[in-house]
Design an enzyme around this catalytic site. Structure first.
Site, PDB file in Angstrom:
ATOM      1  N   ARG A  98       1.016  -1.153   0.045  1.00 57.55           N
ATOM      2  CA  ARG A  98      -0.022  -0.062   0.010  1.00 57.55           C
ATOM      3  C   ARG A  98       0.831   1.258   0.015  1.00 57.55           C
ATOM      4  NH1 ARG A  98      -3.111  -1.623   3.803  1.00 57.55           N
ATOM      5  NH2 ARG A  98      -4.774  -2.211   2.425  1.00 57.55           N
ATOM      6  N   ASP A 280     -13.209  -0.268  11.642  1.00 48.29           N
ATOM      7  CA  ASP A 280     -13.380  -0.243  10.105  1.00 48.29           C
ATOM      8  C   ASP A 280     -14.740  -0.634   9.777  1.00 48.29           C
ATOM      9  OD1 ASP A 280     -10.546   0.200   9.531  1.00 48.29           O
ATOM     10  OD2 ASP A 280     -10.060  -1.895  10.298  1.00 48.29           O
ATOM     11  N   ASP A 317      -8.180   3.910   8.888  1.00 43.90           N
ATOM     12  CA  ASP A 317      -7.722   3.421   7.388  1.00 43.90           C
ATOM     13  C   ASP A 317      -8.779   3.565   6.243  1.00 43.90           C
ATOM     14  OD1 ASP A 317      -6.229   1.593   5.938  1.00 43.90           O
ATOM     15  OD2 ASP A 317      -5.961   0.343   7.492  1.00 43.90           O
ATOM     16  N   LYS A 324      -3.736   4.746   5.840  1.00 41.78           N
ATOM     17  CA  LYS A 324      -4.088   5.194   7.545  1.00 41.78           C
ATOM     18  C   LYS A 324      -3.844   6.739   7.250  1.00 41.78           C
ATOM     19  CE  LYS A 324      -3.148   0.970  10.013  1.00 41.78           C
ATOM     20  NZ  LYS A 324      -2.501   0.233   8.987  1.00 41.78           N
TER      21      LYS A 324
END
Length: 353
Positions: A98, A280, A317, A324
């Site tokens: 990521r 999340d 996130d 993040k």
């Protein structure tokens, strides 16, 4: 209420089925629990079960994290199967890349316990995919081929569920990649199954060249049992720097007294509070979520109570795999001509811009 295992004088195994939980008096039968158990595996270690207050199961902060609830069958439209976008950032099986300078490596999908708010609930559990030797070789080859990767984060699943020999081999393989400087491991083991933290395991966590950091997942001060504190002491005495990760969870730790007690207890156990995660958008977890406004208010309250050593960074996130971002409160006013700084106790002070 006594556990049947205490009555028999036997060691309790990990509880893995609804029948196990019912026998232990941790649930009452409900058809919706079958659906909840199918969406995420069940596992409560004896160490976790011992922490549960059976007199108030509905509100117990330990039971609520690990015992399935009928509310898990309530799926909101905004909830996602892959809430942080792992799949979109996975160029090779087992790798999530990521950020340019770091990558996740997921060698295993088994955990000692299964948190009911898990953002990888679609992947983890018995029978979940673990990397085969060929797949692990391909994942390591990806890391070797990407010289920008400075840090590798071992996650899953729980990497400390690997046997010491396999864990040692994996860390040695990462240690041999010249551009990898840091190996970080995310684990629940020191909290949920502290007996696994043996001298052999600690020896396996010592690379020759790279630096290894261990991030421990802990959400409530009661999780820091005497056994867990002893496991953390062994890890720290073994030379491993320790961080913590905490998820902000409604009805579990979303009050300033609980969070302050947790952060102080972690620091006292030589664990530096690292992240406080906003929950999340996991399917069936709406009952765990709090508002960002509530989280920011809690962080403001902590700032006035705790030293900087005990302050985690409050992060979100971003759904879709965008990473993040810190979402803590601001202490700077938005008027450039009359800059005001708010202190930790809510009072404002002028400051030359």
């Amino acid at each position: 209420m006594w556990s049947v295992w205490e009555y028999l004088g036997a060691a309790m195994p990990t509880l893995r089925t609804l029948e196990d939980l019912e026998r232990e008096g941790l649930i009452v039968p409900d058809p919706r629990l079958e659906e909840a158990a199918q969406s995420l595996a069940i596992a409560l270690t004896p160490d976790i079960v011992a922490l549960i207050d059976r007199a108030d199961l509905a509100n117990d902060p330990i039971a609520r994290q690990f015992v399935p609830s009928p509310r898990e069958t309530e799926i909101a439209p905004e909830e996602l199967a892959d809430p942080i976008g792992d799949e979109a950032r996975s160029p090779v099986k087992g790798i999530v890349h990521r950020y340019p300078d770091r990558a996740l490596l997921k060698p295993i999908h088994v955990c000692p316990v299964y948190c009911r708010f898990c953002f990888r609930r679609e992947q983890v559990g018995p029978g979940g995919e673990a990397l085969s030797p060929t797949e692990l070789d391909a994942a390591l080859a990806y890391i070797r081929e990407h010289g920008e990767i400075w840090e590798v984060i071992l996650t899953g699943g729980d990497p400390l569920m690997l046997g010491s020999r396999r864990l040692r081999a994996l860390i040695d393989a990462l240690d041999a990649i010249p551009h990898v400087a840091i190996v970080r491991i995310h684990s629940r083991v020191p909290i949920a199954d502290p007996g696994r933290v043996t001298a052999e395991l600690i020896a396996a966590l010592k690379p020759q060249r790279t630096q290894l950091w261990l991030a421990v997942h802990c959400n409530h001060p009661r999780e820091l049992s005497a056994a867990s504190k002893d496991a953390l002491r062994r890890l720290s005495d073994g030379g491993l720097p320790l961080l913590s990760q905490t998820v902000l969870l409604a009805g579990i730790n979303d009050d300033v007294d609980t969070l302050a007690s947790l952060m102080r207890a972690l620091v006292a156990a030589r664990v530096k509070p690292y992240y406080l995660h906003h929950p999340d958008l996991v399917r069936g977890t709406g009952h765990f979520r709090v508002s960002i406004e509530r989280g920011q208010a809690l962080m403001k309250a902590l700032r006035g109570r705790l030293s900087g050593l005990a302050q985690p960074t409050y992060v979100l996130d971003v759904p879709g795999g965008h990473g993040k971002v810190p979402i803590g409160p601001s202490y700077v006013g938005d008027d450039p001509d009359a800059l005001l700084i708010e202190d930790a106790f809510g009072k404002q002070h002028g400051y030359p811009g």
